[in-house]
Write an enzyme that holds these catalytic residues in place. Sequence first.
Site, PDB file in Angstrom:
ATOM      1  CG  HIS A   9       1.916  -7.656  31.867  1.00 28.09           C
ATOM      2  ND1 HIS A   9       0.667  -8.063  31.440  1.00 28.09           N
ATOM      3  CD2 HIS A   9       2.758  -7.868  30.824  1.00 28.09           C
ATOM      4  CE1 HIS A   9       0.757  -8.490  30.197  1.00 28.09           C
ATOM      5  NE2 HIS A   9       2.013  -8.394  29.795  1.00 28.09           N
ATOM      6  CG  MET A  45       3.998 -13.403  24.575  1.00 25.91           C
ATOM      7  SD  MET A  45       5.022 -11.938  24.794  1.00 25.91           S
ATOM      8  CE  MET A  45       5.136 -11.914  26.586  1.00 25.91           C
ATOM      9  CG  MET A  95       0.108  -8.574  21.619  1.00 29.25           C
ATOM     10  SD  MET A  95       0.716  -8.291  23.295  1.00 29.25           S
ATOM     11  CE  MET A  95       2.365  -7.627  22.990  1.00 29.25           C
ATOM     12  N   GLY A 148       7.541 -10.124  22.140  1.00 21.53           N
ATOM     13  CA  GLY A 148       8.904 -10.663  22.169  1.00 21.53           C
ATOM     14  C   GLY A 148       9.902  -9.797  22.916  1.00 21.53           C
ATOM     15  N   GLY A 205      10.360  -2.269  25.265  1.00 24.36           N
ATOM     16  CA  GLY A 205      11.024  -1.079  24.736  1.00 24.36           C
ATOM     17  C   GLY A 205      10.806  -0.799  23.262  1.00 24.36           C
ATOM     18  N   GLY A 218       2.390  -2.727  25.123  1.00 25.16           N
ATOM     19  CA  GLY A 218       3.559  -2.470  24.295  1.00 25.16           C
ATOM     20  C   GLY A 218       3.722  -1.020  23.882  1.00 25.16           C
ATOM     21  N   GLY A 219       4.845  -0.426  24.282  1.00 28.13           N
ATOM     22  CA  GLY A 219       5.196   0.915  23.817  1.00 28.13           C
ATOM     23  C   GLY A 219       4.380   2.040  24.419  1.00 28.13           C
ATOM     24  N   GLY A 268       5.968  -1.442  30.615  1.00 28.34           N
ATOM     25  CA  GLY A 268       7.213  -1.985  31.162  1.00 28.34           C
ATOM     26  C   GLY A 268       8.254  -0.899  31.347  1.00 28.34           C
ATOM     27  CB  SER A 269      10.602   0.675  28.915  1.00 27.98           C
ATOM     28  OG  SER A 269      10.472  -0.420  28.079  1.00 27.98           O
TER      29      SER A 269
HETATM   30  C1  DX5 Z   1       6.146  -7.623  24.782  1.00 23.90           C
HETATM   31  C2  DX5 Z   1       5.572  -7.759  26.176  1.00 23.90           C
HETATM   32  C3  DX5 Z   1       5.245  -6.459  26.820  1.00 23.90           C
HETATM   33  C4  DX5 Z   1       6.417  -5.587  27.046  1.00 23.90           C
HETATM   34  C5  DX5 Z   1       5.968  -4.198  27.332  1.00 23.90           C
HETATM   35  O1  DX5 Z   1       6.277  -8.888  24.231  1.00 23.90           O
HETATM   36  O2  DX5 Z   1       4.378  -8.494  26.134  1.00 23.90           O
HETATM   37  O3  DX5 Z   1       4.532  -6.661  28.017  1.00 23.90           O
HETATM   38  O4  DX5 Z   1       7.216  -6.027  28.093  1.00 23.90           O
HETATM   39  O5  DX5 Z   1       7.104  -3.438  27.470  1.00 23.90           O
HETATM   40  P1  DX5 Z   1       7.166  -1.921  27.057  1.00 23.90           P
HETATM   41  O6  DX5 Z   1       6.165  -1.213  27.898  1.00 23.90           O
HETATM   42  O7  DX5 Z   1       8.579  -1.568  27.381  1.00 23.90           O
HETATM   43  O8  DX5 Z   1       6.854  -1.832  25.602  1.00 23.90           O
HETATM   44 ZN    ZN Z   2       2.979  -8.592  27.928  1.00 27.91          ZN
END
Ligand code: DX5
Ligand code: ZN
Length: 214
Positions: A32, A67, A136, A141, A144, A175-176, A196-197
């Site tokens: 991603h 974005m 979302m 933005g 984490g 997200g999250g 992500g995190s």
């Molecule tokens: C937020 C991003 C996400 C984000 C996800 O604007 O679109 O892809 O990096 O990160 P985590 O999994 O850490 O919430």
């Molecule tokens: Zn994303």
Amino acid sequence: MAKIAPSILAADFSRLGEDVRDVCSRGIDYLHIDVMDGMFVPNISFGPDVMKSIKEDASVPFDVHLMVTEPVRYIDRFVTDNTEFITVHYEACSDLAATVRIIKEHGVKAGVSVKPGTSPEVLEDYLADIDLILVMSVEPGFGGQKFMDSSLPKIEYYRDKRDDLGLSYEIEVDGGIGSVNAHLVRDAGVDIIVAGSAVFRAPDRDAEIKGICG
Ligand code: DX5
Ligand code: ZN
């Protein structure tokens, strides 16, 4: 079992290629790519040149999340022979139908994302032309952030609509999300989970990925 798309936003940028090779070796589905312009969202991440620089390290396709205000201006910059999806925001496009059409004219699958405050019905007229819907579960933005469970009824809405209308778009959530709460989005019917995190900071990446996919 859901598919997984780790977000490189949470990777160590000082050794990005190495981190990308590492996650790609662990049975993931997509990478991603979070592109932020400092205008549609209050943060700047990276652009197409960074994405292209990891092309040789990435053994899975790119899932590009723009974005960016009026992303139609930049579609061609993100098209590579490794780009599977380009996703734009409903809220960022003055002509969403044309933007989706242009993505598809490049031979790439078109995704559309909705922010947490956007009602799922806004995509009604576009559903038949979309390959992916990105729900979302945080305000776009930053990585984490805390998962918002208001995303769950939206995932269910798009799943039910797909069944009712006999469509075949995929549903992704972003997200999250980590292994502790991924069951919530899987139960709601999601196809692809962005993380992500949770993945990049995990002490045991294999276990985390397995826990997210279920
Ligand atoms: C937020 C991003 C996400 C984000 C996800 O604007 O679109 O892809 O990096 O990160 P985590 O999994 O850490 O919430
Ligand atoms: Zn994303």
